[in-house]
Design an enzyme around this catalytic site. Structure first.
Site, PDB file in Angstrom:
ATOM      1  N   LYS A 195       0.855  -1.183   0.000  1.00 36.38           N
ATOM      2  CA  LYS A 195       0.000   0.000   0.000  1.00 36.38           C
ATOM      3  C   LYS A 195       0.888   1.230   0.000  1.00 36.38           C
ATOM      4  O   LYS A 195       1.426   1.617   1.029  1.00 36.38           O
ATOM      5  CB  LYS A 195      -0.903   0.048   1.241  1.00 36.38           C
ATOM      6  CG  LYS A 195      -1.922   1.175   1.162  1.00 36.38           C
ATOM      7  CD  LYS A 195      -2.581   1.478   2.503  1.00 36.38           C
ATOM      8  CE  LYS A 195      -1.941   2.664   3.189  1.00 36.38           C
ATOM      9  NZ  LYS A 195      -1.968   3.932   2.435  1.00 36.38           N
ATOM     10  N   GLU A 198      -1.419   7.117  -0.189  1.00 36.13           N
ATOM     11  CA  GLU A 198      -2.475   7.589  -1.098  1.00 36.13           C
ATOM     12  C   GLU A 198      -2.171   9.004  -1.595  1.00 36.13           C
ATOM     13  O   GLU A 198      -2.796   9.495  -2.506  1.00 36.13           O
ATOM     14  CB  GLU A 198      -3.848   7.528  -0.414  1.00 36.13           C
ATOM     15  CG  GLU A 198      -4.093   8.497   0.745  1.00 36.13           C
ATOM     16  CD  GLU A 198      -3.484   8.032   2.068  1.00 36.13           C
ATOM     17  OE1 GLU A 198      -2.777   7.004   2.084  1.00 36.13           O
ATOM     18  OE2 GLU A 198      -3.711   8.722   3.087  1.00 36.13           O
ATOM     19  N   ARG A 199      -1.162   9.647  -1.001  1.00 35.58           N
ATOM     20  CA  ARG A 199      -0.819  10.999  -1.448  1.00 35.58           C
ATOM     21  C   ARG A 199       0.155  10.985  -2.618  1.00 35.58           C
ATOM     22  O   ARG A 199       0.250  11.973  -3.354  1.00 35.58           O
ATOM     23  CB  ARG A 199      -0.210  11.797  -0.293  1.00 35.58           C
ATOM     24  CG  ARG A 199      -1.192  11.985   0.833  1.00 35.58           C
ATOM     25  CD  ARG A 199      -0.618  12.980   1.811  1.00 35.58           C
ATOM     26  NE  ARG A 199      -1.474  13.123   2.970  1.00 35.58           N
ATOM     27  CZ  ARG A 199      -1.056  12.924   4.206  1.00 35.58           C
ATOM     28  NH1 ARG A 199       0.184  12.585   4.440  1.00 35.58           N
ATOM     29  NH2 ARG A 199      -1.870  13.106   5.210  1.00 35.58           N
ATOM     30  N   SER A 248       3.878   7.467  10.919  1.00 33.75           N
ATOM     31  CA  SER A 248       3.735   8.188  12.186  1.00 33.75           C
ATOM     32  C   SER A 248       3.710   7.209  13.364  1.00 33.75           C
ATOM     33  O   SER A 248       3.453   6.016  13.202  1.00 33.75           O
ATOM     34  CB  SER A 248       2.437   8.991  12.178  1.00 33.75           C
ATOM     35  OG  SER A 248       1.335   8.110  12.331  1.00 33.75           O
ATOM     36  N   CYS A 303      12.212  11.474   8.120  1.00 37.25           N
ATOM     37  CA  CYS A 303      12.225  10.978   9.499  1.00 37.25           C
ATOM     38  C   CYS A 303      13.637  11.103  10.084  1.00 37.25           C
ATOM     39  O   CYS A 303      13.842  10.868  11.260  1.00 37.25           O
ATOM     40  CB  CYS A 303      11.706   9.565   9.595  1.00 37.25           C
ATOM     41  SG  CYS A 303      12.660   8.420   8.643  1.00 37.25           S
ATOM     42  N   GLU A 403       7.052  15.949  16.756  1.00 39.13           N
ATOM     43  CA  GLU A 403       7.724  15.871  15.460  1.00 39.13           C
ATOM     44  C   GLU A 403       6.924  16.785  14.525  1.00 39.13           C
ATOM     45  O   GLU A 403       5.767  16.495  14.212  1.00 39.13           O
ATOM     46  CB  GLU A 403       7.713  14.443  14.916  1.00 39.13           C
ATOM     47  CG  GLU A 403       8.387  14.365  13.552  1.00 39.13           C
ATOM     48  CD  GLU A 403       8.371  12.962  12.930  1.00 39.13           C
ATOM     49  OE1 GLU A 403       9.423  12.526  12.453  1.00 39.13           O
ATOM     50  OE2 GLU A 403       7.314  12.324  12.906  1.00 39.13           O
TER      51      GLU A 403
END
Ligand SMILES: *[C@@H]1O[C@H](CO)[C@@H](O)[C@H](O)[C@H]1NC(C)=O
Ligand SMILES: *[C@@H]1O[C@H](CO)[C@@H](O)[C@H](O)[C@H]1NC(C)=O
Length: 520
Positions: A195, A198-199, A248, A303, A403
């Site tokens: 997956k 979706e962005r 996240s 990250c 963050e």
């Protein structure tokens, strides 16, 4: 289900933002080596973050499509796992070659969907490509061990593939992170359902096209889309044997807890707060350039971004140099060669960064560089945030605790290296840390005493190459085995031991033995 073509080819891909009014392209599912249009009624708008224009429609893949993808991977695994290792290795070699050929096309799609600048997007692809190159070492890394443990009695330990791997990828490295999975899965003889975010799923779908071209059989890699329903399907489906997640902390904690309680292996890379510590003997110019690039690069959406600076002693006098260097960075379209950083991923992400900056200032931080009202010529609707710097930040300030995932640097100032080490070690996260110094003794002390899993000495973003692993720890990682490197091969395989006795001199046993064999 209708088959559709990708909107780009090797020679035809975006060189600039898509014209206003252009019909958004449909992002397809990829199941059984076919690109198909989802039958869903639920489509997610993909906005170009520099223009806010909707450029693609991404499906929430239907439950039936998710099942099909998993079934395809599950069925394929039965035969695929017996494919010879050198055949699989050759497929990865071919895939590597095609990635290199399509490097610019991949980067262009990343710029359009994700926003980062073209050179940075090429780096995103390259860092993933290096994992693919490393995956070809499977013929060495998967060698078993064998020993004659007693006369004529041999034990052989091998590692076999697990089955179907589910991968849930983040928006910030749309090429690199799917490539942490795809080549390693192929090399180890597993299959996968992936997956992408979706962005920005575009790069991952180009990988699918290249896998067909490389000759990877249908069903080995499948790509589906969506949000929570897709994640839950991967976590709940009994045929998924392991989950790889990057994203996240909230999602990663959920995925780790649910996945492991469903008896799956899970490795999850989560949020971070990466500190750069600078001591007075550091090379000032090297430090200033490094910290500036490392906090603002990729709009701070790495990250491993250096989001905290801890100045030790007199190095707080270098803060104006950092401000000056950050001011000189160009913020703009990723297609513009002059841009050092592009927009943030979404309006919501931008708003959240604004809110944290505001709250941080209200509670005592000094805003010494404010990127909030940046104007980018020709891009009035982009989600841009200019480099932003806060000083006098305390550990209870929201700008330190959260963050932010934006080009925002929080600066804390202390008197000694010991205080700096204490700050870093008491932070809940443990992805990366860096020290700038010219003293070997300080560097040695630092590397011995510091907790985070990826340590840089005069290296601001110390992500090792893939022959090592991505070794974030503490709150930045859930799991036992890290991504790629030897640990990556271990994660994707399970051990089997085969103990054989071929007696070269037959001695008749006088009677059956019922005691535990001791092999002596
Ligand atoms: C997946 O494969 C396993 C092993 O071959 C099999 O037992 C299982 O029934 C398969 N799952 C489905 C949904 O067919
Ligand atoms: C730093 O912040 C504290 C509150 O956290 C405040 O009392 C102090 O005045 C600030 N110092 C400077 C130099 O702004």
């Amino acid at each position: 289900m209708s088959e559709i073509k990708l909107h780009t080819t090797l020679d035809s891909y975006p060189k600039d933002h898509i014209d206003k009014g252009t019909e958004p392209y449909i992002t397809p599912n990829f199941i059984n080596n076919k690109f198909t249009k989802s039958t869903t009624s639920e489509w997610i708008d993909l906005h170009d973050p520099a223009t806010d224009q909707i450029i693609s429609k991404v499906p929430q893949s239907t439950d039936q499509e998710l099942n099909e993808a998993i079934e395809s991977a599950n069925t394929t695994f039965k035969t695929w796992k017996h494919t010879s290792i050198i055949k699989r290795q050759q497929l990865v070699f071919k895939f590597v070659e095609l990635l290199k050929k399509n490097h610019d096309r991949l980067a262009a799609v990343i710029v359009a969907e994700q926003g980062k600048n073209f050179d940075d997007a090429k780096g995103d692809v390259l860092r993933g490509l290096q994992v693919a190159e490393y995956a070809t070492s499977v013929t060495t890394e998967l060698q078993g061990v064998q020993l004659e443990v007693a006369t004529d009695l041999e034990t052989l330990m091998i590692r076999e593939p697990l089955g179907v791997i589910g991968a849930i990828c983040p928006f910030n490295f749309p090429a690199m992170i799917p490539l942490w999975t795809i080549p390693m899965v192929i090399a180890t003889g597993n299959t996968a359902v992936i997956k992408p975010s979706e962005r920005d799923p575009g790069a991952c779908l180009i990988f699918a096209e290249l896998l067909i071209e490389a000759g990877v059989p249908s069903g080995v890699i499948n790509i589906i889309h969506g949000k929570v329903p897709t994640v839950n399907k991967l976590l709940d489906h009994p045929d998924i044997k392991a989950i790889q997640f990057v994203g996240s902390s909230k999602a990663g904690d959920y995925i780790y807890t649910k996945g492991t309680s469903n008896k799956k292996r899970v490795q999850a890379n989560l949020a971070a707060k990466n500190h750069v510590v600078v001591v007075p003997d550091a090379n000032k110019a090297q430090f200033v350039n490094s910290i500036t690039g490392a906090f603002a690069g990729a709009a701070g959406q790495r990250c491993m971004a250096a989001s905290v600076l801890v100045t030790v002693g007199s190095t707080k006098e270098w803060i104006p140099d950092v401000i000056e260097a950050a001011k000189n960075l160009n913020v703009g379209s990723g297609f513009d060669k002059k841009s050092d950083l592009g927009p943030m991923i979404s309006k919501q992400a931008l708003q959240r960064a604004h809110d944290i900056i505001e709250e941080g200032v209200k509670t005592g931080a000094n805003l010494v560089l404010d990127g909030r009202d940046i104007k980018v010529d020709g891009f009035p609707n982009g989600y841009f945030l200019g480099p932003t710097i806060l000083t006098n930040v305390t550990r209870d300030n929201i700008a330190y605790k959260e963050e932010i995932f934006a080009p925002v640097l929080s600066i804390l100032s202390v008197d000694t290296l010991d205080e700096a080490i204490e700050i870093v070690n008491s932070n809940p996260y443990g992805n990366g840390v860096a020290l700038f110094t010219t003293s070997g003794i300080q560097a040695k002390k630092f590397t011995k005493e510091i907790d985070p899993g990826q340590v840089g000495i005069n290296v601001p973003i110390p992500v090792p190459l893939p022959m090592f692993s991505f070794t974030g720890n503490k709150g930045s990682f859930n799991g036992d085995l890290n991504f790629y490197g030897k640990a990556g091969f271990t994660f994707l395989t399970q051990a089997k031991t085969i103990t054989s006795l071929w007696k070269t001199s037959l001695i008749e046993d006088s009677k059956p033995s019922t005691s535990m064999p001791t092999h002596n």
